[in-house]
Design a protein around this motif. Structure first.
Motif, short mmCIF file in Angstrom:
data_model
loop_
_atom_site.label_atom_id
_atom_site.label_comp_id
_atom_site.label_asym_id
_atom_site.label_seq_id
_atom_site.Cartn_x
_atom_site.Cartn_y
_atom_site.Cartn_z
N HIS A 77 0.86 -1.29 0.10
CA HIS A 77 -0.05 -0.14 -0.04
C HIS A 77 0.87 1.12 0.20
CE1 HIS A 77 -3.95 -1.85 1.01
NE2 HIS A 77 -3.18 -2.67 1.19
N ILE A 78 1.02 1.81 -1.13
CA ILE A 78 1.74 3.04 -1.23
C ILE A 78 0.95 4.61 -1.18
CG2 ILE A 78 3.38 4.25 -2.62
CD1 ILE A 78 4.13 1.57 -3.72
N GLY A 79 1.16 5.26 -0.44
CA GLY A 79 0.36 6.74 -0.46
C GLY A 79 1.30 7.50 -1.17
N VAL A 80 0.84 8.35 -2.00
CA VAL A 80 1.64 9.19 -2.85
C VAL A 80 0.88 10.46 -2.96
CG1 VAL A 80 0.76 8.09 -4.94
CG2 VAL A 80 2.79 9.67 -4.89
N ILE A 81 1.61 11.64 -3.03
CA ILE A 81 0.90 12.97 -3.37
C ILE A 81 0.72 13.23 -4.85
CG2 ILE A 81 1.74 14.04 -1.29
CD1 ILE A 81 4.01 15.50 -3.13
N VAL A 138 4.95 8.81 -0.25
CA VAL A 138 5.88 9.53 -1.07
C VAL A 138 5.16 10.76 -0.81
CG1 VAL A 138 7.08 9.81 -3.12
CG2 VAL A 138 6.77 7.32 -2.26
N GLY A 139 5.78 11.84 -0.25
CA GLY A 139 5.12 13.23 -0.16
C GLY A 139 6.10 13.94 0.14
N ARG A 140 5.60 15.34 0.56
CA ARG A 140 6.36 16.41 0.63
C ARG A 140 6.80 16.73 2.12
NH1 ARG A 140 7.23 19.31 -3.51
NH2 ARG A 140 5.39 19.03 -4.56
N ALA A 141 8.22 16.81 2.46
CA ALA A 141 8.72 17.05 3.71
C ALA A 141 8.63 18.71 3.90
CB ALA A 141 10.06 16.43 3.81
N SER A 142 7.72 19.11 4.84
CA SER A 142 7.81 20.59 4.80
C SER A 142 7.76 21.03 6.40
CB SER A 142 6.48 21.37 4.27
OG SER A 142 5.31 20.83 4.74
N TRP A 172 13.34 30.34 -5.69
CA TRP A 172 13.03 29.25 -4.23
C TRP A 172 12.50 27.97 -4.96
CZ3 TRP A 172 7.94 27.67 -5.23
CH2 TRP A 172 6.93 28.43 -5.94
N THR A 173 12.64 26.98 -4.23
CA THR A 173 12.34 25.43 -4.50
C THR A 173 11.12 25.00 -3.54
OG1 THR A 173 13.96 24.47 -3.07
CG2 THR A 173 14.71 25.10 -5.41
N LEU A 174 10.68 24.22 -4.06
CA LEU A 174 9.42 23.45 -3.37
C LEU A 174 10.16 22.70 -2.26
CD1 LEU A 174 7.35 22.51 -6.30
CD2 LEU A 174 6.63 23.83 -4.21
N PRO A 175 9.40 22.30 -0.86
CA PRO A 175 10.07 21.33 0.01
C PRO A 175 10.21 20.14 -0.73
CG PRO A 175 7.88 22.74 0.78
CD PRO A 175 8.14 23.13 -0.59
N PRO A 176 11.38 19.29 -0.23
CA PRO A 176 11.60 18.17 -0.96
C PRO A 176 10.64 17.01 -1.00
CG PRO A 176 12.86 18.29 1.11
CD PRO A 176 12.03 19.60 0.80
N ILE A 177 10.60 16.09 -2.00
CA ILE A 177 10.04 14.97 -1.88
C ILE A 177 10.47 13.92 -1.18
CG2 ILE A 177 9.11 12.85 -3.27
CD1 ILE A 177 7.46 15.45 -3.71
N ALA A 178 9.81 13.15 -0.21
CA ALA A 178 10.65 12.49 0.84
C ALA A 178 9.80 11.12 0.75
CB ALA A 178 10.78 12.88 1.93
N ARG A 179 10.39 9.85 1.32
CA ARG A 179 9.92 8.71 1.66
C ARG A 179 9.54 8.50 3.02
NH1 ARG A 179 11.56 3.75 3.60
NH2 ARG A 179 13.63 4.77 3.52
N PHE A 180 8.43 8.49 3.55
CA PHE A 180 8.07 8.47 5.01
C PHE A 180 7.75 7.05 5.29
CE2 PHE A 180 7.18 12.74 3.50
CZ PHE A 180 7.67 13.64 4.43
#
Length: 306
Positions: A92-96, A144-148, A267-275
């Motif tokens: 089960h993968i959650g993804v933005i 797989v989401g955004r680390a902010s 500027w750049t967006l907050p990075p994509i990360a694996r949680f």
């Protein structure tokens, strides 16, 4: 499982009568089962009032674990179904929404490259907040989401995978016009904007661009995190713009026929990360997927993830 189901049903319905109706059981049996449970814990799990039943402090702790245990049992059943179908496991993968499809598809394919022992997968697409809540209650195995800075990392570990610079996108004709000279952000504020849903990092950073120039952020004509919908709306309008992650914008150039305005943001967006969950209990397939995802991102964006 009977006790876990009962707890969750009481939380949902707030009434033993309604729980009995839903579970096609008599109320005395439901009352006795709850008494049994509370006796096991040595304390009340629900407070009773005229407004219904509400979990006590201990009840909230037990309910959180009950939800996770029920999800784990469901995942066990899905794993068994996968093995029975000749697959290795179910993931089960959650993804933005703004993660390119080729990143996930490549990682899934590389996790177990032997076709006879591949994966079955359920993708859960949402913004980061709800996905991380789903990760905590075991609905998903990985996100797989955004680390902010706004992300609640309680009980979670994360690994930065890559970073996404922003790009201004529009129809080809509008992009050509906007690219002829320096952008006038007062004029930009008067265009029709498509922006992501409120309280997402991209939406907030677009607002910061305008606020930093002393301008009121535009009210979007459409709020959406669907790249397909955004692409369709952009190509059909001569006055509609959006700001998207670079890799998504580049995909849309080829798929939807939009164009990228030649403008560099500072500027750049907050990075994509694996949680993942801190509590551990990862399966071999979870670790193999992590390795595959890490390698795919390195191949696509380089060791620095840029």
């Amino acid at each position: 499982m009977r006790h876990l189901t009962l707890l969750l049903q009481i939380e949902q319905h707030g009434s033993l009568t309604r729980v009995a109706e839903h579970m096609a059981s008599g109320q005395p049996a439901i009352t006795n089962a709850l008494a049994e449970l509370e006796s096991m814990f040595g304390a009340r799990l629900f407070d009773r009032s005229v407004r219904g039943m509400r979990p006590t402090e201990l009840g909230r702790v037990v309910l959180a674990r009950a939800r996770a245990m029920m999800q784990d049992l469901d995942h066990l059943a899905r794993d068994m179904e996968a093995v029975a179908a000749g697959r290795a496991a179910h993931l089960h993968i959650g993804v933005i929404p703004f993660v390119p499809g080729h990143i996930l598809s490549s990682a899934i394919q590389r996790t177990l490259p032997d076709a006879a022992q591949g994966l079955t997968v359920t993708l859960h697409e949402q913004i980061s907040g709800p996905l991380l809540a789903a990760l905590r209650d075991h609905t998903v195995d990985v996100v797989v989401g955004r680390a902010s800075a706004s992300v609640d990392l309680t009980g979670l570990d994360f690994e930065v995978l890559y970073r996404q610079p922003p790009r201004l996108v529009a129809s080809r004709r509008l992009a050509a016009r906007l690219g002829r000279g320096p952008l006038d952000w007062r004029d930009m504020a008067g265009l029709d904007w498509i922006l992501g849903t409120p309280h997402t990092p991209l939406r907030e950073q677009v607002a910061d661009v305008f606020l930093g120039l002393g301008l009121t952020p535009p009210t979007p004509i459409v709020e959406s995190d669907s790249s397909k919908l955004i692409g369709d709306l952009l190509v059909s309008s001569e006055r509609t713009v959006s700001i998207l992650p670079a890799d998504i914008a580049e995909e849309m150039v080829h798929v939807a026929g939009v164009a990228i305005v030649p403008y560099s943001f500072d500027w750049t967006l907050p990075p994509i990360a694996r949680f993942t969950r801190k509590e551990g209990g990862q399966r071999d397939v979870d670790r193999l997927f992590a390795q595959a995802l890490r390698q795919v991102c390195r191949d696509a964006y380089g060791a620095a993830g840029r």
